[in-house]
Scaffold this active site. Structure first.
Site, PDB file in Angstrom:
ATOM      1  N   GLN A 196     -96.157 -62.422  27.731  1.00  0.00           N
ATOM      2  CA  GLN A 196     -96.935 -63.371  26.781  1.00  0.00           C
ATOM      3  C   GLN A 196     -96.108 -64.456  26.473  1.00  0.00           C
ATOM      4  O   GLN A 196     -96.614 -65.396  25.847  1.00  0.00           O
ATOM      5  CB  GLN A 196     -97.079 -62.396  25.667  1.00  0.00           C
ATOM      6  CG  GLN A 196     -97.999 -61.172  25.501  1.00  0.00           C
ATOM      7  CD  GLN A 196     -99.702 -61.676  25.604  1.00  0.00           C
ATOM      8  OE1 GLN A 196     -99.638 -62.882  25.262  1.00  0.00           O
ATOM      9  NE2 GLN A 196    -100.480 -60.817  26.044  1.00  0.00           N
ATOM     10  N   CYS A 254    -106.439 -54.198  26.384  1.00  0.00           N
ATOM     11  CA  CYS A 254    -106.018 -53.155  27.078  1.00  0.00           C
ATOM     12  C   CYS A 254    -106.150 -51.839  26.296  1.00  0.00           C
ATOM     13  O   CYS A 254    -106.725 -50.934  26.986  1.00  0.00           O
ATOM     14  CB  CYS A 254    -104.743 -53.076  27.683  1.00  0.00           C
ATOM     15  SG  CYS A 254    -104.265 -54.896  28.055  1.00  0.00           S
TER      16      CYS A 254
HETATM   17  N1  PMP Z   1     -97.523 -56.869  29.405  1.00  0.00           N
HETATM   18  C1  PMP Z   1     -98.043 -57.323  28.440  1.00  0.00           C
HETATM   19  C2  PMP Z   1     -96.975 -57.860  27.431  1.00  0.00           C
HETATM   20  C3  PMP Z   1     -99.415 -57.741  28.398  1.00  0.00           C
HETATM   21  O1  PMP Z   1     -99.743 -58.460  27.349  1.00  0.00           O
HETATM   22  C4  PMP Z   1    -100.201 -57.554  29.535  1.00  0.00           C
HETATM   23  C5  PMP Z   1    -101.558 -58.000  29.600  1.00  0.00           C
HETATM   24  N2  PMP Z   1    -102.270 -57.613  28.321  1.00  0.00           N
HETATM   25  C6  PMP Z   1     -99.752 -56.825  30.656  1.00  0.00           C
HETATM   26  C7  PMP Z   1     -98.216 -56.566  30.686  1.00  0.00           C
HETATM   27  C8  PMP Z   1    -100.347 -56.583  31.883  1.00  0.00           C
HETATM   28  O2  PMP Z   1    -100.801 -57.749  32.341  1.00  0.00           O
HETATM   29  P1  PMP Z   1    -101.956 -57.798  33.765  1.00  0.00           P
HETATM   30  O3  PMP Z   1    -103.283 -56.935  32.941  1.00  0.00           O
HETATM   31  O4  PMP Z   1    -102.279 -59.205  33.989  1.00  0.00           O
HETATM   32  O5  PMP Z   1    -101.435 -56.980  34.757  1.00  0.00           O
END
Ligand code: PMP
Length: 386
Positions: free
Chosen positions: A177, A327
Site C-alpha cells: 500500500q 480480498c
Molecule cells: N498486501 C497488502 C497490504 C495488500 O493490500 C494487498 C492487496 N489487497 C496484497 C498484499 C496482495 O496484493 P496482490 O493481490 O496484488 O497480490
C-alpha cells in the site's frame, strides 16, 4: 459512477497504457530469446528493473519481477524460513492475509511459532513490545506491514529496521500500500525484503516485484526456467513489467501533486462528514492523522445506520467503496483488522480510498448520498417503531 476504492485497485494511467502498447503489439518477443525480437523485450525489462531499483535506492540485482504482492510475500516468508531454518516469527493481527496465511501454514506444519506484537486501539505497533519479543527470540523473522490496507495506518519501518539490525533479526515488510505513495529510500535504512504490486499505483494487475536484500540468497518458489536469475521460473510478464515501471516512474514524478490532491480529498471527506449532521461517526485507526496515515485511505464506522450495509447502499447509487478490504470480501466476512483493534463486535466499517483520479465534486456527492441514506434509514426505523 464514482470509484472510491483505490486501495483495492486503481485505474490504469493512460500514460501506462501507452507504455504497454508496444509490448502488446510489435515487441512480442520472448525476453529469453537471443535474437532481435527477444533482445527488444530484454532491454525493456532491464530498464524497468533499473528504474525501480533507482527509485528505491537499491541495486537492480536486488529486484525480481513476480506476479504481485501475494507471491512476493509468500516467497519472502516461506523461503527465508526454509533457508535459515527460522523457528520464530513476529507479526501482527492486522497484516494482510497474504502474510498471515503463509505464516500460519508454517506454524501448522511445526516449522515456526508466531508471536503477535501488541497494537494500540488505533492499530499502531507497540515498539516496546516488539523489542521485548526480540529480547526473548533474537533471531526472528519480523513481518510487519508499512501501511495497513484497511485503516491506512503507517508504521515506522525505520524504527523496526533498527531493532531488526540490533537483534540480528530478518525484517520483511509488506509495502503493497505504500510503494509509490510513501517514499522509501533503502539507502537510509535496511530491510531484508519488501514487495510491490503494480495495480495499486495505476499499473496493470498480476505483476509486481520483490526486493531481496543482496545479503540473502533465497531458493525459487516457482521452479522452471532460469528467468529472474533463477529466482523465479516462467516467461516474464513483459506487458506487466513495462506498465509497472512506467506507473512507478509517474508516481514519483508527480509525487507531490498526487499527495496534495489525495490529502485534500481525504480532509474534505472527513470535514464534510463531521458537518453532515450524521451522529457518532467513528474514524478508525489513524484515519484523521496526516502523518501516521496514508493520504489515500479513510476508514469510518457509522454506528447510527440501523439497517443494511452502507457499502451495498452506496453501490446502488453507483458509488464504489469497500467494507474492509476487497480480498476479505471473498472470504468469511467481517474485518480481521477492525476486530483486532476494537472491542465492539459488528460495527460496520467502510473504507474510502482515493486516487489522483478522484475529484472534490465526487467527495461532495458521496457525503450527500450517505446523508440521504441516513435520512431514509431513520425514517424507516421511525415507521417501524410506530
Ligand atoms: N498486501 C497488502 C497490504 C495488500 O493490500 C494487498 C492487496 N489487497 C496484497 C498484499 C496482495 O496484493 P496482490 O493481490 O496484488 O497480490
Amino acid at each position: 459512477e464514482i470509484y472510491c476504492d483505490s486501495a483495492a485497485t486503481t485505474a490504469i494511467d493512460p500514460e501506462v497504457i501507452e507504455a504497454i502498447l508496444p509490448y502488446l503489439t510489435t515487441n512480442f518477443g520472448n525476453p529469453s530469446s537471443s535474437h532481435w525480437a527477444g533482445r527488444k523485450v530484454r532491454e525493456m525489462i532491464d530498464n524497468a528493473r533499473n528504474t525501480i531499483a533507482k527509485l528505491l535506492g537499491v541495486t537492480a540485482e536486488e529486484i525480481f519481477f513476480v506476479s504481485g504482492a501475494t507471491e512476493a510475500n509468500n516467497l519472502a516468508l516461506s523461503e527465508s524460513i526454509r533457508e535459515y531454518e527460522l523457528t520464530h516469527a513476529i507479526t501482527s493481527k492486522i497484516e494482510h492475509k497474504a502474510v498471515l496465511q503463509p505464516l500460519l501454514k508454517h506454524e501448522r506444519e511445526g516449522d515456526i511459532e508466531i508471536s503477535y506484537v501488541k497494537l494500540d486501539k488505533k492499530g499502531n505497533v507497540d515498539i516496546e513490545h516488539l523489542e521485548h519479543l526480540l529480547d526473548a527470540n533474537p533471531q526472528s523473522l519480523i513481518s510487519l506491514m508499512h501501511a495497513n490496507n484497511e485503516i491506512g495506518n503507517i508504521t515506522d519501518i525505520e524504527a523496526i529496521s533498527k531493532l531488526a539490525e540490533k537483534y540480528n533479526a530478518i525484517f520483511h515488510t509488506d509495502t503493497t500500500q505504500t510503494i509509490g505513495k510513501v517514499k522509501i529510500d533503502l539507502k537510509e535504512f535496511p530491510v531484508d525484503f519488501l514487495v510491490g504490486s503494480a495495480h495499486k499505483f495505476h499499473g496493470p494487475k498480476g505483476v509486481g516485484f520483490i526486493y531481496i536484500n543482496k545479503r540473502h540468497k533465497l531458493k525459487p518458489q516457482i521452479l522452471g526456467g532460469a528467468q529472474e536469475k533463477g529466482q523465479r521460473g516462467g516467461t516474464e510478464n513483459a506487458i506487466g513489467i513495462a506498465g509497472l515501471a512506467k506507473a512507478l516512474e509517474i508516481s514519483y514524478r508527480d509525487f507531490d501533486s498526487i499527495h496534495e490532491k489525495t490529502t485534500t480529498l481525504k480532509q474534505r471527506l472527513i470535514s464534510q462528514l463531521e458537518n453532515s449532521g450524521i451522529p457518532e461517526i467513528g474514524f478508525n485507526g489513524e484515519s484523521k492523522s496526516s502523518s501516521q496515515s496514508l493520504s489515500s485511505i479513510v476508514n469510518i464506522s457509522f454506528p447510527c445506520l440501523q439497517s443494511g450495509s452502507l457499502v451495498n447502499s452506496l453501490d446502488t447509487f453507483g458509488i464504489a467503496v469497500s467494507g474492509g478490504s476487497a480480498c476479505s470480501n471473498l472470504g468469511n466476512g467481517g474485518s480481521h483488522v477492525i476486530s483486532a483493534i476494537q472491542d465492539e463486535e459488528n460495527k460496520e466499517n467502510v473504507r474510502f480510498s482515493f486516487s489522483k483520479f478522484n475529484t472534490t465534486e465526487e467527495i461532495d456527492q458521496i457525503v450527500n448520498t450517505i446523508a440521504k441514506i441516513y435520512e431514509a434509514d431513520n425514517n424507516t426505523v421511525e415507521e417501524s417503531i410506530d
